[in-house]
Scaffold this motif. Structure first.
Motif, PDB file in Angstrom:
ATOM      1  N   VAL A  65       0.849  -1.203   0.000  1.00  0.00           N
ATOM      2  CA  VAL A  65       0.000   0.000   0.000  1.00  0.00           C
ATOM      3  C   VAL A  65       0.879   1.244   0.000  1.00  0.00           C
ATOM      4  CG1 VAL A  65      -1.694   1.332   1.314  1.00  0.00           C
ATOM      5  CG2 VAL A  65      -1.891  -1.164   1.188  1.00  0.00           C
ATOM      6  N   GLY A  66       0.466   2.204  -0.781  1.00  0.00           N
ATOM      7  CA  GLY A  66       1.180   3.478  -0.816  1.00  0.00           C
ATOM      8  C   GLY A  66       0.244   4.631  -0.529  1.00  0.00           C
ATOM      9  N   TRP A  67       0.804   5.683   0.031  1.00  0.00           N
ATOM     10  CA  TRP A  67       0.103   6.952   0.169  1.00  0.00           C
ATOM     11  C   TRP A  67       0.727   7.943  -0.807  1.00  0.00           C
ATOM     12  CZ3 TRP A  67      -4.251   8.089   2.823  1.00  0.00           C
ATOM     13  CH2 TRP A  67      -4.647   7.232   3.850  1.00  0.00           C
ATOM     14  N   PHE A  68      -0.139   8.653  -1.492  1.00  0.00           N
ATOM     15  CA  PHE A  68       0.286   9.689  -2.433  1.00  0.00           C
ATOM     16  C   PHE A  68      -0.489  10.962  -2.126  1.00  0.00           C
ATOM     17  CE2 PHE A  68       2.766   7.119  -5.383  1.00  0.00           C
ATOM     18  CZ  PHE A  68       2.339   5.841  -5.025  1.00  0.00           C
ATOM     19  N   ARG A  69      -0.015  12.071  -2.637  1.00  0.00           N
ATOM     20  CA  ARG A  69      -0.755  13.313  -2.452  1.00  0.00           C
ATOM     21  C   ARG A  69      -0.663  14.157  -3.716  1.00  0.00           C
ATOM     22  NH1 ARG A  69       3.152  16.198   2.112  1.00  0.00           N
ATOM     23  NH2 ARG A  69       4.912  16.699   0.721  1.00  0.00           N
ATOM     24  N   GLN A  70      -1.669  15.001  -3.870  1.00  0.00           N
ATOM     25  CA  GLN A  70      -1.711  15.872  -5.033  1.00  0.00           C
ATOM     26  C   GLN A  70      -2.237  17.235  -4.625  1.00  0.00           C
ATOM     27  OE1 GLN A  70      -3.856  14.273  -8.403  1.00  0.00           O
ATOM     28  NE2 GLN A  70      -2.727  15.587  -9.813  1.00  0.00           N
ATOM     29  N   ALA A  71      -1.394  18.227  -4.803  1.00  0.00           N
ATOM     30  CA  ALA A  71      -1.782  19.612  -4.543  1.00  0.00           C
ATOM     31  C   ALA A  71      -2.307  20.235  -5.837  1.00  0.00           C
ATOM     32  CB  ALA A  71      -0.580  20.393  -4.023  1.00  0.00           C
ATOM     33  N   PRO A  72      -3.113  21.289  -5.740  1.00  0.00           N
ATOM     34  CA  PRO A  72      -3.656  21.920  -6.946  1.00  0.00           C
ATOM     35  C   PRO A  72      -2.558  22.338  -7.911  1.00  0.00           C
ATOM     36  CG  PRO A  72      -4.763  22.744  -5.009  1.00  0.00           C
ATOM     37  CD  PRO A  72      -3.636  21.891  -4.515  1.00  0.00           C
TER      38      PRO A  72
END
Length: 123
Positions: A34-41
């Motif tokens: 499992v991975g966590w990712f993030r995306q900013a505007p």
């Protein structure tokens, strides 16, 4: 088939903490990385942290190392992301993702994704 649901996001002041949860359905989730990712505007989705099927191996982006901790409870089919010392640069939508083989830090390597949870850090 695996379905993922993130929770735990919200608004927090700089320096504060949050714990995100990624709850999964599917009997074989315990065998998934499992991975966590993030995306900013306006930015690309980026790797945050990942954990192998047993929880014995964890991986972190340099930007969160020492502040974030990924863990899992396979009995509960849940993966967690503890986030401490948050700063405004951590503001983003956070996604968890799963894959049936080993850990990768590349988003395209994951087969299943949650809908995301918003984390907003105020100064």
């Amino acid at each position: 088939q695996v379905q993922l649901v993130e929770s735990g996001g919200g608004l927090v002041q700089a320096g504060g903490s949050l714990r995100l949860s990624c709850a999964a359905s599917g009997r074989t989730f315990s065998s998934y990385a499992v991975g966590w990712f993030r995306q900013a505007p306006g930015k690309e989705r980026e790797f945050v942290a990942a954990i192998n099927w047993s929880g014995g191996s964890t991986y972190y982006a340099d930007s969160v190392k020492g502040r974030f901790t990924i863990s899992r409870d396979n009995a509960k089919n849940t993966v967690y992301l503890r986030m401490n010392s948050l700063n405004v640069k951590d503001t983003a939508v956070y996604y968890c993702a799963a894959r049936s083989t080993g850990v990768t830090t590349t988003p395209r390597g994951y087969d299943y994704w949650g809908q995301g949870t918003q984390v907003t850090v105020s100064s």
